[in-house]
Each structure stands twice: as structure tokens, then as C-alpha cells.
Design an enzyme around this catalytic site. Structure first.
Site, PDB file in Angstrom:
ATOM      1  N   PHE A 149      14.887 -15.240   2.020  1.00  0.00           N
ATOM      2  CA  PHE A 149      13.579 -15.052   2.632  1.00  0.00           C
ATOM      3  C   PHE A 149      12.969 -13.714   2.205  1.00  0.00           C
ATOM      4  CE2 PHE A 149      11.066 -13.411   6.229  1.00  0.00           C
ATOM      5  CZ  PHE A 149      10.051 -14.354   6.186  1.00  0.00           C
ATOM      6  N   PHE A 153       9.664 -13.110   0.189  1.00  0.00           N
ATOM      7  CA  PHE A 153       8.630 -12.308   0.824  1.00  0.00           C
ATOM      8  C   PHE A 153       8.154 -11.199  -0.114  1.00  0.00           C
ATOM      9  CE2 PHE A 153       7.933  -8.421   3.325  1.00  0.00           C
ATOM     10  CZ  PHE A 153       6.813  -8.817   4.024  1.00  0.00           C
ATOM     11  N   HIS A 450     -40.157  37.165  12.790  1.00  0.00           N
ATOM     12  CA  HIS A 450     -40.288  36.294  11.614  1.00  0.00           C
ATOM     13  C   HIS A 450     -41.083  35.030  11.977  1.00  0.00           C
ATOM     14  CE1 HIS A 450     -38.460  34.235   7.937  1.00  0.00           C
ATOM     15  NE2 HIS A 450     -38.937  33.224   8.637  1.00  0.00           N
ATOM     16  N   GLU A 451     -40.639  34.365  13.045  1.00  0.00           N
ATOM     17  CA  GLU A 451     -41.323  33.123  13.436  1.00  0.00           C
ATOM     18  C   GLU A 451     -42.747  33.415  13.902  1.00  0.00           C
ATOM     19  OE1 GLU A 451     -40.027  30.461  12.532  1.00  0.00           O
ATOM     20  OE2 GLU A 451     -37.985  31.186  12.202  1.00  0.00           O
ATOM     21  N   HIS A 454     -45.025  33.482  10.933  1.00  0.00           N
ATOM     22  CA  HIS A 454     -45.487  32.149  10.516  1.00  0.00           C
ATOM     23  C   HIS A 454     -46.605  31.675  11.439  1.00  0.00           C
ATOM     24  CE1 HIS A 454     -42.398  31.387   7.569  1.00  0.00           C
ATOM     25  NE2 HIS A 454     -41.397  31.416   8.432  1.00  0.00           N
ATOM     26  N   ASP A 526     -37.866  29.581   2.941  1.00  0.00           N
ATOM     27  CA  ASP A 526     -39.331  29.664   2.970  1.00  0.00           C
ATOM     28  C   ASP A 526     -39.858  29.902   1.563  1.00  0.00           C
ATOM     29  OD1 ASP A 526     -39.194  29.455   5.664  1.00  0.00           O
ATOM     30  OD2 ASP A 526     -39.616  31.567   6.097  1.00  0.00           O
TER      31      ASP A 526
END
Ligand code: ADP
Ligand code: ZN
Ligand code: MG
Length: 643
Positions: A149, A153, A450-451, A454, A526
Site C-alpha cells: 500500500f 501510495f 508649513h501647512e 500651503h 511637494d
């Protein structure tokens, strides 16, 4: 300003006709385990049974002869060589006789008198019983059986691996059956894309009623190419065509054709077309066809013979269609510019359907579609969400809805509220908030200024989009951001808008440079974005006075794939002139911003201080600050805002 992010994709799971449930490694382990269990249980059954027979005492023949002589034995049953002895008194015992000799002869040799023997019933059993056989043969047969077997197998496993080499050539297409209700998608599930749907309705008509078209001698298109940005619903629309027409849908991704071995792709193509022809009427859908359909012979992208063969095979199959074959090939790509021209020739993918990013109205419809199964609070206003999401694709909107539902669920609410949706916009756009990412005092101050830089630039310049929100809460990869929203979706952009956009992009850079007298790595993105805009103005849109009306680069960006790396279409001299023009635009923009920052220093300071304090400023408060400093906020003329 924000950075681009990769958006997660939604996967559609379809059934695979050639089941590949468990991975092979796991399956092998499972089988070995099974064999072991069977073996162990056989062994234990055997030992149980043989134990039963061993509990009877075995005596030698000489003892048996003595017992018979003493008249203690009542009967003997002979089963093969085995003797089952029943005594007049006491327990039964067993013994063995010599094979091939009669028991009586043996006993006579032991000097048992015939009289004594005649008192014993001797019975010979030929039918030796299954159990007997099993018990006596098991020790020999079981190991042999097991080994056989095991070998079988193993050989099967090896064969399996060998077989796999042969099934390589089969297509891995997933098929969706027309009767499969759970996966059915129709045009109703696709919002917007009106022109595309109009075009495709014809295809649906043909698939539904081919005779009508064939009778009149009409040639039906074989190939349809869906083009559009990622997430605009190409895959969805292809499924919807199949769903509307009620035909089988074979879907495969371009990259699935390509394997390690040469020739596999081509044979998969053949297999796929054969399958589809058998299931006709059917649609074959090749997603991301640019993976195999790139311009041939460039050597770019692996210089892969395999890809070329696959592409050739697709072309051959497309050409080989009989007009009445009722199989239509659809393909999708977001890079139509890199496709091989042979694919686009008449008679192949000659129908091209473009899917655009949805406009405001379409976004609203898409939101409505994905809102279908979600419980919403009364305050939800999808019109507003649609207004706030320009540039979002269908997939982004889907993910927005999903994020909102997740937020609501996480906060133990049973309904999705408007606030959930609004928060999700930013999450989808910029990534999740990173609360743990604490900025130092210095960093926080710098980010705020910084922001604010913008935001102030955007508010002062006439052609820049109005500011919706400023935040210094870091998200994804950005430390802070300014959300600007156009009043309406823009299809065209003017030179003035470009120039103002570039200036707004430099707002943060200029603030760092002039107010802090230093520069950080913060504005690098940026700068990239602004420079790319300036370059496009010069090389694509003829927006530079000096260069004049000339497009030096195609719409697909740098001519990288189609023509081979480094193939410029212009001379060194022109290249230098382009660079000079870009410098000029950038420097002029910087001068403009420096002036703005100087003039509006007060409002800039106010906004930055407020940001440090509260971290996020919404549009309403922002405009109040502007008004207090004598800047008139931009007004929206047509659609009135509700927040
Ligand atoms: P593509 O193939 O163009 O990259 P998909 O078709 O895979 O995009 O779209 C991803 C998901 O986005 C879809 O499953 C669907 O949920 C959503 N989606 C995209 N476009 C639309 C649309 N027009 N209407 C409704 N849902 C859409
Ligand atoms: Zn910035
Ligand atoms: Mg897709």
C-alpha cells in the site's frame, strides 16, 4: 500636501472549475496521516484478537498424550494444525500437531492406547473460519499489505507530481456560470459609466440573440478593450456584461499566463479558448492584459520570449474565431499606451471602451449602490460625500463606505453616521491616522507653519482651489496636510490654475526657508509634484512661451516602455531649454509665494498657532480667521455647501 498612496484592491472570489482546494503539501501530509491511522488501528485490532486466542493455554503434544491416556480429555477439534482440546474437568487448552500427519498416528507414536483414544471425540473442522485465517495469516499479510500500500501510495504521489507537469498547460481561468445567482452582477450594480454601458449593451444584445445579427450578415466584434484608471470598475463592468447576457464568464489575469516554463502561456491560451468555445455563448475576460500584451521586441520587462508567445497565441486565437462562434473576448488595462499595436488592429481588440473617474453625480450613484446593505443614521448626506471626493475611483468609494461601517462597528454603533463617512474620506485618501506618531514640539511647530503656508497661499491666489481642512495629525506617510477641494470636477485645467497650483505646492517650502531659515526633508514631495507639473506645462501642454506649441512627451508620461529606455524624441539642446523653462516657472512661483508669505505673515501666524493648539482646522473656522484678517474667502457659486 498629500502624497499618493497605493489603494487596497477588492478581490472577487470566483469558483474554480479545476478544484485546487488544499495546497499539495498539506494534502500529502493529510494522506500520510490517514495511512498511519489505518495501519495503527489494524495492528491494534489484530493484537486484540490474537490476545483472545493466546489467553488459552497451549500444551505440548506429549502432555496431551498423557492426558488422553489418563482419560481426562473429552473432545478434540482439529482445525488445520491446531488442536482445541476440551477437558472433562478444567479449562480448555490448545495444542499443535505436526502438519501432514494424522492426529491418531501421532498419538499412537506417543503410546496412547486405542481404547483411551476411542473415548475422545475427535472432530475435524475443514471450514476454518474467517477469524482463524485472519489471526493466523495477519502477521504475514499485514506487513506485506502495508508495504504494498505504501509503495502504491508513494508512486501515486510521484505520478501526481508528474501529472502536474502535464496540467500546467491548462488555463487557470475561473468560470462563473450564468445560473450562479450569488455572483451575478448586472448593469444595475455599475453606477455611472453611461457611455461604456451604452457601447456594451450592443454586445449583450448579440450574446442574447446572436441569430438576429448573424442572419443579416453582421460581423460581431471579437475583442473589446476596457481602458481606465485602476478602480474605475473595469472588472466589474465585464462581469456585468456576462450577467446581463446570461452567458458563461471565463476570467483570467494576464499575469497568470506566464509561468516559469516557456510555452505554458500559449498552451493556456489555447486551453482557455477551447473551454470557452465549448461553453459558448461565453465571454473570456483577460484582466490586466498589459502583463502579456506589451509591445513586443523591446526587451523591456524581462525581454521575455514567453510573453511574446502568449501574446501571439492570443492573436492567433482571435483571428481563428469563426464569425458564428459566439465567444467574445474582453480585456482590461490601465496602461493602454504600452499595448502592442497588433492587439489593437481591426478584427482584434478594435472596440475600445474608456472608463473615466466618476464625476460628482456618478460618485453619488456609486455611493448609493454600496450603501444598499448598510444601515444609515438620519444625518447621512451622500451628496455631500460625493462633493468632497473628487478624484476618487469607484473602488475608493467602495472602500470609503466599508471604512465607515468598520468605524461605526468598532464604536459599537448599529448605524453608520455622516461623521464616520467624513472621517473615512481622509483615511482612504491619506491612510490611517497615526496617533502614536508623536511629533516633537519643534517638529509640530514646523509642520503647523508649513501647512499654514500651503493654506494661506491657496487662499490668496485666485485660481487655486479653496481650502477645506488643515491638519497636523500625521496620516500614512504624511506629517500634516491641507485638503483643498475644487468647486466642481475639473475636466480641463488652465495655465493659470497650473501656475497657482505650483505656487501652493511651494507654500510649505517657502515658509520653512524664510521663517525658520532652514529646510527639512518635509517639502521634498511637494517639490517633486510641483516640478512635475511645471515640466508637464512645458513638454506636454505647450504652456511655455519660449518652447511654443509643441508636445515633446506623450500622454503616458516619459516614453519608457514603448520606445525603450532613454529614447528621447528631442535633442540635447531642446532638453536644456526645457530644463531652463522649468527652472523659470519654479523660480517665478517661489518669488510669488515669498511675497505672499511676507504680506500675510499675521494670518499665517494665527493659523499656525491655532493648529498647534487644536491640530485640525475645518473650513468654517479657517474662513473666519481669513475674514478677520481682511482676506475674502472664495465663494462657491453653483452648489451650496451644507457643512
Ligand atoms: P478595476 O478593474 O477597474 O481596477 P474593479 O472593477 O475591480 O476596478 O472595481 C473595484 C470595485 O470598486 C468594484 O468591485 C466595485 O465594488 C467598486 N466600483 C468601481 N466602479 C464602480 C461603479 N462604477 N459602480 C459601482 N461600484 C464600482
Ligand atoms: Zn507640504
Ligand atoms: Mg480590475
Amino acid at each position: 500636501m498629500k502624497m499618493p498612496l497605493n489603494k487596497p484592491k477588492k478581490f472577487i472570489i470566483t469558483k474554480s472549475p479545476k478544484g485546487s482546494g488544499t495546497p499539495p503539501g498539506r494534502a500529502l501530509l493529510k494522506q500520510v496521516f490517514l495511512v498511519l491511522v489505518i495501519f495503527l488501528s489494524l495492528v491494534s485490532i489484530y493484537s486484540l484478537i490474537s490476545d483472545v486466542s493466546k489467553s488459552v493455554e497451549e500444551i505440548p503434544l506429549s502432555t496431551l498424550a498423557q492426558e488422553i491416556a489418563l482419560g481426562k480429555v473429552s473432545s478434540i477439534t482439529i482445525v488445520g494444525d491446531k488442536l482445541e482440546i476440551v477437558f472433562i474437568e478444567g479449562e480448555d487448552k490448545v495444542s499443535k500437531k505436526e502438519a501432514g500427519t494424522a492426529l491418531s498416528t501421532t498419538l499412537k507414536n506417543y503410546n496412547v492406547s486405542p481404547e483411551a483414544l476411542s473415548k475422545v471425540d475427535i472432530e475435524v473442522k475443514n471450514d476454518q473460519g474467517l477469524l482463524y485465517w485472519f489471526v493466523s495469516l495477519a502477521p504475514i499479510i499485514l506487513p506485506i499489505a502495508f508495504i504494498v500500500f505504501f509503495l502504491w501510495f508513494l508512486s501515486r504521489q510521484v505520478k501526481g507530481a508528474g501529472m502536474q507537469a502535464f496540467t500546467f498547460g491548462q488555463s487557470k481561468a475561473r468560470m462563473t456560470h450564468p445560473d450562479d445567482k450569488s455572483q451575478k452582477v448586472t448593469f444595475k450594480d455599475v453606477a455611472g459609466c453611461k457611455e461604456a454601458k451604452e457601447e456594451l449593451r450592443e454586445i449583450v444584445d448579440f450574446l442574447k440573440n446572436p441569430k438576429k445579427f448573424l442572419d443579416i450578415g453582421a460581423r460581431i466584434p471579437k475583442g473589446i478593450l476596457l481602458m481606465g484608471a485602476p478602480g474605475t470598475g473595469k472588472t466589474l463592468l465585464a462581469r456585468a456584461v456576462a450577467g446581463e447576457a446570461g452567458v458563461s464568464f471565463f476570467s483570467i489575469s494576464g499575469s497568470e499566463f506566464v509561468e516559469m516554463f516557456v510555452g505554458v502561456g500559449a498552451s493556456r491560451v489555447r486551453d482557455l479558448f477551447d473551454l470557452a468555445k465549448k461553453a459558448a455563448p461565453a465571454i473570456i475576460f483577460v484582466d490586466e492584459i498589459d502583463a502579456v500584451g506589451r509591445v513586443r521586441g523591446t526587451g523591456v520587462g524581462g525581454g521575455n520570449d514567453e510573453r511574446e508567445q502568449t501574446l501571439n497565441q492570443i492573436l492567433v486565437e482571435l483571428d481563428g474565431f469563426e464569425p458564428n462562434e459566439k465567444v467574445i473576448v474582453m480585456a482590461a488595462t490601465n496602461r493602454p499606451d504600452v499595448l502592442d499595436p497588433a492587439l489593437l488592429r481591426p478584427g482584434r481588440f478594435d472596440r475600445r471602451v474608456t472608463l473615466d473617474l466618476p464625476d460628482r453625480k456618478d460618485r453619488e450613484e456609486i455611493l448609493l449602490i454600496h450603501a444598499r446593505q448598510k444601515p444609515f443614521a438620519e444625518d447621512v448626506n451622500l451628496v455631500l460625500i460625493a462633493e468632497r471626493t473628487p478624484g476618487f475611483s469607484g473602488a475608493d468609494l467602495y472602500s470609503l463606505m466599508n471604512e465607515a461601517a468598520i468605524l461605526a462597528a468598532r464604536e459599537e454603533r448599529s448605524k453608520v453616521s455622516q461623521f464616520d463617512l467624513i472621517r473615512s474620506i481622509e483615511k482612504v485618501m491619506l491612510g490611517p491616522e497615526r496617533k502614536s506618531h508623536i511629533l516633537s514640539r519643534k517638529e509640530k511647530e514646523l509642520t503647523a507653519f508649513h501647512e499654514a503656508g500651503h493654506a494661506v497661499t491657496a487662499s490668496v491666489l485666485p485660481y487655486a482651489d479653496p481650502v477645506h481642512k488643515i491638519s497636523i495629525i500625521s496620516r500614512g506617510r504624511v506629517a500634516g496636510y491641507v485638503l483643498k477641494l475644487p468647486f466642481e470636477d475639473r475636466k480641463l485645467q488652465s495655465k493659470k490654475e497650473f501656475l497657482d497650483d505650483i505656487a501652493v505646492g511651494l507654500g510649505g517650502y517657502v515658509v520653512e526657508k524664510t521663517i525658520f531659515n532652514d529646510l527639512t526633508t518635509g517639502p521634498s514631495n511637494d517639490l517633486q509634484v510641483a516640478t512635475a507639473l511645471a515640466r508637464d506645462m512645458v513638454t506636454k501642454y505647450g504652456m511655455s512661451e519660449k518652447m511654443g506649441p509643441i508636445a515633446l512627451e506623450g500622454a503616458g508620461g516619459k516614453p519608457l516602455f514603448g520606445l525603450g529606455v532613454g529614447d528621447k524624441e528631442y535633442s540635447e539642446k531642446v532638453g536644456a531649454e526645457i530644463d531652463a523653462e522649468v527652472y523659470k516657472i519654479m523660480n517665478e512661483a517661489m518669488k510669488k509665494v515669498e511675497k505672499i508669505i511676507k504680506e500675510h505673515r499675521k494670518v499665517l501666524d494665527t493659523i499656525a498657532r491655532r493648529l498647534i493648539e487644536v491640530e485640525t482646522i475645518e473650513r468654517k473656522e479657517f474662513e473666519e480667521i481669513l475674514v478677520a484678517h481682511g482676506i475674502v474667502p472664495k465663494k462657491k457659486k453653483d452648489i451650496e455647501h451644507q457643512s
